[in-house]
Write a protein that holds these residues in place. Structure first.
Motif, PDB file in Angstrom:
ATOM      1  N   UNK A 238      49.309  33.234  89.407  1.00 20.93           N
ATOM      2  CA  UNK A 238      48.855  32.513  88.101  1.00 20.93           C
ATOM      3  C   UNK A 238      49.824  33.103  87.012  1.00 20.93           C
ATOM      4  N   UNK A 239      51.062  32.583  86.444  1.00 17.39           N
ATOM      5  CA  UNK A 239      51.704  33.074  85.553  1.00 17.39           C
ATOM      6  C   UNK A 239      51.165  33.351  84.236  1.00 17.39           C
ATOM      7  N   UNK A 240      50.077  32.649  84.077  1.00 16.45           N
ATOM      8  CA  UNK A 240      49.262  33.110  82.589  1.00 16.45           C
ATOM      9  C   UNK A 240      48.407  34.193  82.700  1.00 16.45           C
ATOM     10  N   UNK A 241      48.155  34.932  84.036  1.00 20.53           N
ATOM     11  CA  UNK A 241      47.454  36.198  84.056  1.00 20.53           C
ATOM     12  C   UNK A 241      48.159  37.306  84.288  1.00 20.53           C
ATOM     13  N   UNK A 242      48.498  37.936  83.117  1.00 28.22           N
ATOM     14  CA  UNK A 242      49.577  38.913  83.209  1.00 28.22           C
ATOM     15  C   UNK A 242      48.714  40.125  84.041  1.00 28.22           C
ATOM     16  N   UNK A 243      47.561  40.242  84.305  1.00 30.93           N
ATOM     17  CA  UNK A 243      47.214  41.602  85.123  1.00 30.93           C
ATOM     18  C   UNK A 243      47.162  41.265  86.786  1.00 30.93           C
ATOM     19  N   UNK A 244      46.837  40.208  87.004  1.00 34.17           N
ATOM     20  CA  UNK A 244      47.013  40.127  88.616  1.00 34.17           C
ATOM     21  C   UNK A 244      47.704  38.618  89.103  1.00 34.17           C
ATOM     22  N   UNK A 245      48.566  38.059  88.148  1.00 36.43           N
ATOM     23  CA  UNK A 245      48.780  36.632  88.419  1.00 36.43           C
ATOM     24  C   UNK A 245      50.176  36.671  88.998  1.00 36.43           C
ATOM     25  N   UNK A 246      50.968  37.738  88.701  1.00 34.71           N
ATOM     26  CA  UNK A 246      52.586  37.940  89.072  1.00 34.71           C
ATOM     27  C   UNK A 246      52.719  39.350  88.860  1.00 34.71           C
ATOM     28  N   UNK A 247      53.776  39.568  89.466  1.00 32.02           N
ATOM     29  CA  UNK A 247      54.342  41.065  89.505  1.00 32.02           C
ATOM     30  C   UNK A 247      55.344  41.029  88.461  1.00 32.02           C
ATOM     31  N   UNK A 248      55.553  42.004  87.636  1.00 29.63           N
ATOM     32  CA  UNK A 248      56.650  42.334  86.754  1.00 29.63           C
ATOM     33  C   UNK A 248      56.285  42.495  85.540  1.00 29.63           C
ATOM     34  N   UNK A 249      57.194  43.078  84.591  1.00 31.77           N
ATOM     35  CA  UNK A 249      56.812  43.327  83.175  1.00 31.77           C
ATOM     36  C   UNK A 249      57.889  42.801  82.207  1.00 31.77           C
ATOM     37  N   UNK A 250      58.688  41.823  82.697  1.00 33.32           N
ATOM     38  CA  UNK A 250      59.549  41.409  81.823  1.00 33.32           C
ATOM     39  C   UNK A 250      60.963  42.014  81.959  1.00 33.32           C
ATOM     40  N   UNK A 251      60.970  43.059  82.791  1.00 35.13           N
ATOM     41  CA  UNK A 251      62.267  43.744  82.879  1.00 35.13           C
ATOM     42  C   UNK A 251      62.952  43.393  84.307  1.00 35.13           C
ATOM     43  N   UNK A 252      64.238  43.596  84.311  1.00 37.83           N
ATOM     44  CA  UNK A 252      64.876  43.174  85.453  1.00 37.83           C
ATOM     45  C   UNK A 252      64.453  43.968  86.810  1.00 37.83           C
ATOM     46  N   UNK A 253      64.452  43.459  87.863  1.00 36.51           N
ATOM     47  CA  UNK A 253      63.767  44.016  88.895  1.00 36.51           C
ATOM     48  C   UNK A 253      64.866  44.095  90.163  1.00 36.51           C
TER      49      UNK A 253
END
Ligand SMILES: [Zn+2]
Length: 315
Positions: A238-253
């Motif tokens: 769920x891209x609206x769930x920043x806790x458990x909806x996706x992996x990443x913090x906006x930085x390049x992986x």
């Protein structure tokens, strides 16, 4: 909006460049497949004696009108069809090499087209591509980067949302489907991909975030930030769930790890098969992970190499 100016073809060239009166019914988008500026494209078109022409050419700095919209142009490769006889032909510059100049030229074109649509009282359905008329792969770079993305840009300049094509549900023969989306630095969240029908990513922009879901069973996954650490495992989609909806913090992986947990009603055990490609590079080998011993228990990616594409299936 960048400046708009006229460099109209001389009237003694009308017989070659725009012989017929026209009532426009549509817009036709092209890429020049060249690295010349709008001014040079306009000069070249007016100077030569080829029955090849366009109404407007746009680069990163300006919009140049070359043929009045009340006359036709030889742009669409469809003879006396509606492309050549009813279309306002718009060329977008710098498509050969792409890069920032092209990106900006395309934005300018989207904004200009939005303005044209409004002035004609037309909807986004009037925006067509050269390919629609003769099958030529044009506008090539715009198509490579995503036609719907371009229409979305035009619609955004019109202050509307573009109607999206209704996806045809493909009946999957797989027992378990994987769904995933990625966010890229330049383009935000991209549309969902199912299994290996496509890939998630955009070749010119690093991936920053990943969201993964499955039709049955469950997954856990995490990403590694380039020059940083693994972020916490997540299990939601769920891209609206920043806790458990996706992996990443906006930085390049630069690495992704995915585990699949097979539900009790399905045996043998299945595993997540996934792979990544670095920006500008080809895919690394598939990675296989599961809770059983048939996994490699690794991750996909190479530390220090930004990821540009991601694919996942459950096998
Ligand atoms: Zn074209």
């Amino acid at each position: 909006m960048v400046p708009i100016r006229n460099m109209l073809v001389p009237e003694n060239k009308y017989g070659i460049k725009c012989p017929y009166a026209m009532t426009a019914t549509r817009i036709i988008v092209h890429n020049t497949a060249n690295d010349a500026s709008a001014e040079n494209e306009a000069l070249y078109m007016a100077r030569n004696n080829n029955e090849a022409s366009f109404h407007v050419v746009i680069d990163d700095k300006e919009v140049i009108r070359c043929i009045p919209f009340t006359r036709n142009s030889w742009n669409a490769g469809d003879g006396n069809g509606v492309g050549n006889r009813q279309g306002i032909a718009i060329e977008i510059c710098y498509s050969k090499s792409g890069g920032e100049r092209f990106i900006q030229a395309e934005k300018n074109a989207a904004e200009y087209i939005a303005m044209l649509l409004k002035s004609y009282g037309w909807g986004i359905d009037k925006v067509t591509k050269h390919q629609d008329y003769s099958g030529k792969y044009c506008p090539h770079r715009t198509l490579d980067m995503g036609w719907q993305r371009f229409l979305d840009m035009v619609a955004a300049y019109m202050g509307e949302e573009a109607p999206r094509p209704v996806p045809t549900p493909v009946p999957s023969t797989k027992e378990i489907d994987a769904f995933y989306r990625v966010r890229t630095q330049k383009h935000g969240w991209l549309p969902e991909v199912c299994n290996l029908t496509d890939y998630a990513g955009w070749e010119d922009s690093p991936i920053t975030d990943v969201a993964i879901g499955v039709s049955h069973g469950s997954v856990k996954y995490r990403v590694h930030v380039m020059g940083g650490d693994w972020l916490p495992w997540v299990t939601g989609y769920n891209i609206n769930d920043i806790v458990n909806g996706y992996a990443g913090n906006g930085k390049v992986i630069d690495a992704i790890e995915v585990y699949f947990y097979t539900p009790d009603d399905i045996r043998p055990f299945k595993k997540a098969e996934y792979r990544v490609a670095p920006v500008g590079g080809g895919y690394y080998a598939f990675q296989y992970d599961s809770e059983t011993t048939n996994g490699q228990d690794g991750y996909a990616g190479l530390f220090g190499k930004a990821i540009g594409k991601f694919q996942l299936t459950i096998e």
